[in-house]
Write a protein that holds these residues in place. Sequence first.
Motif, short mmCIF file in Angstrom:
data_model
loop_
_atom_site.label_atom_id
_atom_site.label_comp_id
_atom_site.label_asym_id
_atom_site.label_seq_id
_atom_site.Cartn_x
_atom_site.Cartn_y
_atom_site.Cartn_z
N THR A 707 0.82 -1.20 0.00
CA THR A 707 0.00 0.00 0.00
C THR A 707 0.86 1.25 0.00
O THR A 707 2.03 1.23 0.40
N PHE A 708 0.24 2.35 -0.46
CA PHE A 708 0.92 3.65 -0.48
C PHE A 708 -0.14 4.73 -0.29
O PHE A 708 -1.19 4.71 -0.94
N LEU A 778 -3.54 7.37 -3.39
CA LEU A 778 -3.73 6.11 -2.68
C LEU A 778 -3.43 4.95 -3.62
O LEU A 778 -3.76 5.00 -4.83
N ARG A 779 -2.77 3.91 -3.07
CA ARG A 779 -2.60 2.65 -3.81
C ARG A 779 -2.79 1.50 -2.83
O ARG A 779 -2.19 1.47 -1.75
N GLU A 794 -10.19 9.99 -9.46
CA GLU A 794 -9.80 9.25 -10.67
C GLU A 794 -9.14 7.95 -10.22
O GLU A 794 -8.26 7.95 -9.33
N THR A 795 -9.52 6.82 -10.80
CA THR A 795 -9.01 5.51 -10.37
C THR A 795 -8.45 4.74 -11.56
O THR A 795 -8.72 5.04 -12.72
N GLY A 796 -7.71 3.68 -11.22
CA GLY A 796 -7.15 2.78 -12.21
C GLY A 796 -6.51 1.58 -11.53
O GLY A 796 -6.40 1.54 -10.29
N LYS A 803 1.46 -7.41 -6.73
CA LYS A 803 0.78 -6.48 -5.85
C LYS A 803 1.72 -5.56 -5.08
O LYS A 803 1.26 -4.57 -4.51
N GLN A 804 3.01 -5.88 -5.01
CA GLN A 804 3.95 -5.10 -4.20
C GLN A 804 4.79 -4.16 -5.05
O GLN A 804 5.14 -4.49 -6.20
N LEU A 805 5.11 -3.02 -4.46
CA LEU A 805 6.03 -2.07 -5.08
C LEU A 805 7.41 -2.29 -4.46
O LEU A 805 7.60 -2.08 -3.26
#
Length: 862
Positions: A707-708, A778-779, A794-796, A803-805
């Motif tokens: 998450t971010f 948000l991520r 706005e989403t995407g 799933k991980q950064l």
Amino acid sequence: MASISTIKPYMCRLFLFVLIQAVVTLGDEKAVVMFEAAFQGECADGNPCHHNCYDLHDGTFECSCNEGYTLANNGYSCLENVKNYSNNGKTSEEQHDDDMTLISASHVQGVRSYSPESLSRIREGYHTDQGDGLHNVEIDFASNLVDGIDVGEKYQGIHKPQVNYENSKPTSQAPSDPEVDQLFQPMNTVTITTPPSPRFVTCKELECESGGACIPDPSTEGVKCSCPLGRGGTYCETAVELKYPQFIGSSYLALPVLRDAHKAMQISLEFRPESPDGILLYSGEHADLQGDFAAVTLNKGFVDFRFDCGMGMGVLRSDRSVVLRSWNLITIYRDRWDAWLQLNNGKQIQGRSKGLFSRITFRQNLYLGGSPNVSLIEERIGCQQGFMGCVRRLEINTRKYDFRSGSRGDAVEGADVGECSSDVCNKVKCQHGGQCVAASPDHGICLCPLGYIGDRCERAVELVVPFFNGSSYLEYSGLGSSALSFIELLMVFKPKKPDGVLFYNGYKIDGTGDFMAVNLVDGFVEFRFDLGTGPAIVRSKEPVDMDEWHTLFISRTGRDGSLEVDTQPRVESMSQGAFTQLSLPLNLYIGGVSDLQDVAEKARITASFSGCIQKVIINNKPLKLVEDALSGANIINCDHQCVDKPCQNGGSCVPKVDFYTCHCLLGFAGSNCQQEVTEMIAEPMFSGNSYLYYLDDNIMRRVRGNTFNIQLRLRAYSPDALVMWAGVEEMAPSSDFLALGIKDGYLELRYNLGSGEVLISHNSSRIDDGRWHSVRVLRNEQEGSLVIDDSPVETGASAGSLKQLNVNNGLYLGGMKDIVHNTLNKYQRGFVGCLSNVTLSTDLHIRLVTHAALGVNVQPCV
């Protein structure tokens, strides 16, 4: 005879160095002492010689006399020989021929004969009145030694004389003999010439190596090794790398058969002769030169050009003689029957061959410096011996010959060819790891490693903007497979000379295969590349100005290449053949190469670059000219303001053509970082080349992972910018990253978790209006959202299942170093505006300045 007024200026600067030659016969026991006088200056400056003058290449020249004359003791006059009969009724010349065996020496100009009475005075021991103690010469006839050199059994049993310059009184009470007194006049240098190699009588005593052949040696009446091309030494045991071939009279170098020279040919040859006679160059239709042929020879010091188109020979002779032991240039041009010849700056001599035929058929090799069988061609060329001396350049019909053998050079075969520059580095001592190389057959220079300059690499220097002096280069890791299908290159440079290589990367060290080169040719910029089936040549429309900064941009995709120079029109070209990929595994060179003879022939590189190179960007990645270099040579600083270190307080100077920009560390501002910023910066301002960099683990663990969440306020003044970046050190198209940026005035969020990139743009309102805006990003795993002020969300979502950064290169705000390269060309410049109130994961408020590990060009927001 020259007048006193003519001779006097030279006598003021005359110094003598006497070359002693101890010579005794068993018959009359006659000693001969030879000497030479050297004058400061060069023959071309005007000389005192009555007959002949020779340059010695150390700032001096000497004189000699024609046949029938002897050099006088003053070193420049020539006296007619007088026949003096001794008791046996022979002249001194006849006695010399019968009884004398000379130890070989070079530059012997005068010969004096001494009577048996004088010789007996020498043998009894004679000490001159010189008291400076310069040298003690011993001629030991009993043990066959002359100052320790074995001169053969012919002199056994003869009493040893001594010449001692340390004592000022004679050891004998006998009356002074004028001949002996003159023999031992004070002198600066005394030398005995050592025989160059052991003497072998039969081939059973001599085993030649490396394919050498044992042959008779007329100079010793014994045998010697004739060495094949590329070998030298007494036994052919030494490897010889030919650059400037040296010929000894029995040598020759074979070059390929002449092509496209049957109708017309232009020859340019630079040579340094040691003898007035010899074969310089020849080729023809048959091995014995019957029929068609062309030949250049030396005949009693004059240059002869002979050519026959099949019905009669034409002969041209230079209007003046060559200068022995000096470099001479001969230029010959032939157009069918007609030809002209010019030696140095002399008159152009014209001539014509006989008959109706106008073409010469060349089927034999082109021979330089001699022949494998002189007797076979002697009648046709009018010369009985090979050339003695050096050659430093041969060019025929625009082809400049490389005298090396194998795939690197043009030589086909040869025998007893040495290297003229083999000893030029003996007296050159380079410091700090510098390497001496032959810049010419007469001169060695030091190639200094990076960080050192001077004739001997004696001075350390901090390099800022590299300057290349024509013998310089910088070497880097090659492009390898990174340029297979596509490459872009940008260079900023300022040339001082119109010819020189700016960029080169090749495939093989022998010059074959793929290559890419950027070269200056007569002031025009040339971009050449070869994919293996023939080169593409892209040439600028106009030449560039010298001593001015220029920008060139090169692009290549597959077989298509383009070139842009400054504001000139774009030019394009296409490589030959069907291949589309470019492989460059060798190291890359900027501003020159380590050896011009190792580059691809089709690259047409003839010289290293002279001038400054300020910037090199390859595929959007700036090349750190000094820091990234693997090696380099003879690099000094360009005349640029950055060299004077104008940026204060640790700021770094960035060249901008003739000007510069200072990148200031945190806490300093101003054009030269001269102003200290004392106020707390809660809201930093960025100028497009600014950034703040964070490495703190509390920050980075909130950026990485599944998450971010970040909230911030920004005020933007530019329509395109990078606001935030987190990625890896070496970015690739599939690398993880997360970026917040502005594109055409609209805010956008990009990220890639390793399985595909997502772009979320907020297109409802522009953000580059100079007002403060609230932003939230948000991520959650693949899902992402972007909110500005009270606008809709706005989403995407990113593609794939990852799933991980995973990022490892810190967090950048406001921009970053090398933006174009490190963002894979997604962003071109940094943020222009202000940031404030940056919070991660709702619980970590970042103190923008004090938390930063590094900051550049950051000032308080106004």
